[in-house]
Enzyme design. Structure first.
Site, PDB file in Angstrom:
ATOM      1  CG  ASP A  88     -18.926  -2.888 -16.241  1.00 34.54           C
ATOM      2  OD1 ASP A  88     -18.453  -3.995 -15.946  1.00 34.54           O
ATOM      3  OD2 ASP A  88     -19.467  -2.127 -15.407  1.00 34.54           O
ATOM      4  CB  ILE A  89     -23.915  -0.938 -15.596  1.00 35.41           C
ATOM      5  CG1 ILE A  89     -25.140  -0.048 -15.588  1.00 35.41           C
ATOM      6  CG2 ILE A  89     -23.491  -1.301 -14.190  1.00 35.41           C
ATOM      7  CD1 ILE A  89     -26.412  -0.745 -15.105  1.00 35.41           C
ATOM      8  CG  ASN A 137     -12.483  -9.549 -11.238  1.00 37.22           C
ATOM      9  OD1 ASN A 137     -11.260  -9.496 -11.195  1.00 37.22           O
ATOM     10  ND2 ASN A 137     -13.224  -8.487 -11.481  1.00 37.22           N
ATOM     11  N   GLY A 178     -12.648 -11.243  -6.444  1.00 38.14           N
ATOM     12  CA  GLY A 178     -13.423 -10.014  -6.623  1.00 38.14           C
ATOM     13  C   GLY A 178     -14.617 -10.158  -7.546  1.00 38.14           C
ATOM     14  CD  GLN A 179     -17.369 -14.802 -10.625  1.00 35.41           C
ATOM     15  OE1 GLN A 179     -16.625 -15.658 -10.118  1.00 35.41           O
ATOM     16  NE2 GLN A 179     -18.202 -15.084 -11.601  1.00 35.41           N
ATOM     17  CG  HIS A 219     -18.272 -11.315 -15.981  1.00 39.91           C
ATOM     18  ND1 HIS A 219     -18.810 -12.055 -14.952  1.00 39.91           N
ATOM     19  CD2 HIS A 219     -17.608 -10.286 -15.399  1.00 39.91           C
ATOM     20  CE1 HIS A 219     -18.482 -11.492 -13.798  1.00 39.91           C
ATOM     21  NE2 HIS A 219     -17.742 -10.433 -14.030  1.00 39.91           N
ATOM     22  CG  HIS A 241     -14.186  -7.162 -16.285  1.00 41.90           C
ATOM     23  ND1 HIS A 241     -15.036  -6.173 -15.835  1.00 41.90           N
ATOM     24  CD2 HIS A 241     -14.344  -8.197 -15.440  1.00 41.90           C
ATOM     25  CE1 HIS A 241     -15.675  -6.595 -14.760  1.00 41.90           C
ATOM     26  NE2 HIS A 241     -15.273  -7.822 -14.495  1.00 41.90           N
TER      27      HIS A 241
HETATM   28  P1  5GP Z   1     -17.173  -8.700 -11.476  1.00 43.48           P
HETATM   29  O1  5GP Z   1     -17.029  -7.831 -10.255  1.00 43.48           O
HETATM   30  O2  5GP Z   1     -18.108  -9.866 -11.190  1.00 43.48           O
HETATM   31  O3  5GP Z   1     -15.899  -9.119 -12.087  1.00 43.48           O
HETATM   32  O4  5GP Z   1     -17.844  -7.790 -12.583  1.00 43.48           O
HETATM   33  C1  5GP Z   1     -19.201  -7.553 -12.674  1.00 43.48           C
HETATM   34  C2  5GP Z   1     -19.353  -6.336 -13.548  1.00 43.48           C
HETATM   35  O5  5GP Z   1     -20.682  -6.278 -13.990  1.00 43.48           O
HETATM   36  C3  5GP Z   1     -19.063  -5.014 -12.834  1.00 43.48           C
HETATM   37  O6  5GP Z   1     -18.016  -4.328 -13.522  1.00 43.48           O
HETATM   38  C4  5GP Z   1     -20.393  -4.267 -12.900  1.00 43.48           C
HETATM   39  O7  5GP Z   1     -20.238  -2.884 -13.109  1.00 43.48           O
HETATM   40  C5  5GP Z   1     -21.098  -4.947 -14.040  1.00 43.48           C
HETATM   41  N1  5GP Z   1     -22.545  -4.997 -13.924  1.00 43.48           N
HETATM   42  C6  5GP Z   1     -23.272  -5.379 -12.837  1.00 43.48           C
HETATM   43  N2  5GP Z   1     -24.584  -5.340 -13.104  1.00 43.48           N
HETATM   44  C7  5GP Z   1     -24.693  -4.941 -14.393  1.00 43.48           C
HETATM   45  C8  5GP Z   1     -25.825  -4.713 -15.250  1.00 43.48           C
HETATM   46  O8  5GP Z   1     -26.986  -4.891 -14.893  1.00 43.48           O
HETATM   47  N3  5GP Z   1     -25.555  -4.284 -16.524  1.00 43.48           N
HETATM   48  C9  5GP Z   1     -24.280  -4.088 -16.971  1.00 43.48           C
HETATM   49  N4  5GP Z   1     -24.133  -3.669 -18.219  1.00 43.48           N
HETATM   50  N5  5GP Z   1     -23.205  -4.306 -16.190  1.00 43.48           N
HETATM   51  C10 5GP Z   1     -23.405  -4.718 -14.922  1.00 43.48           C
END
Ligand code: 5GP
Ligand code: ZN
Length: 114
Positions: A30-31, A87, A93-94, A100, A102
């Site tokens: 994760d970034i 999420n 919270g998606q 994906h 986590h």
């Molecule tokens: P969500 O909030 O949809 O459950 O999680 C999305 C996740 O993707 C977040 O934890 C966010 O930090 C990660 N993320 C968003 N954009 C990128 C990206 O371009 N590269 C990587 N490696 N992670 C990302």
């Protein structure tokens, strides 16, 4: 799918710190990590969220959970424990509309989540 950042990581159109790959799944760091280990495990197939999966995805969903379990062992967090979060949708919270999982570990987590 065009304009999906996770599909672009699958296609190597944008970089990702990839830690595992097979025919059906991709795992990358994760970034914006929320724990010492924070890996995103995704389906290569574009599915928008867990709300969109169907009977045809049964094998894929089983497989991705086995990948997560194996990655957790490889990253050394299996014994102490870890958290897997999916999420889903706005209230879930998606923020990225590509399914994906986590994989979070290396610290203690609280319950209930915020
Ligand atoms: P969500 O909030 O949809 O459950 O999680 C999305 C996740 O993707 C977040 O934890 C966010 O930090 C990660 N993320 C968003 N954009 C990128 C990206 O371009 N590269 C990587 N490696 N992670 C990302
Ligand atoms: Zn996608």
């Amino acid at each position: 799918m065009a304009d999906c950042i996770f599909c672009k990581i699958v296609a190597r159109e944008i970089p990702g710190e990839i830690v595992y790959e097979d025919d059906e799944t991709l795992a990358f760091k994760d970034i914006n990590p929320q724990a010492p280990v924070h890996i995103l495990v995704i389906t290569k197939k574009h599915l928008a969220s867990l709300a969109e999966v169907g009977e045809a995805d049964k094998g894929l969903l089983g497989h991705i959970n086995l990948v997560i379990s194996r990655l957790a062992r490889e990253k050394g967090i299996s014994e102490k424990g870890y958290r897997v979060v999916v999420n889903t949708g706005a209230e879930g919270g998606q923020t990225v509309p590509h399914l994906h999982f986590h994989l979070l570990g290396g610290r203690s987590f609280k319950w209930p989540p915020g």
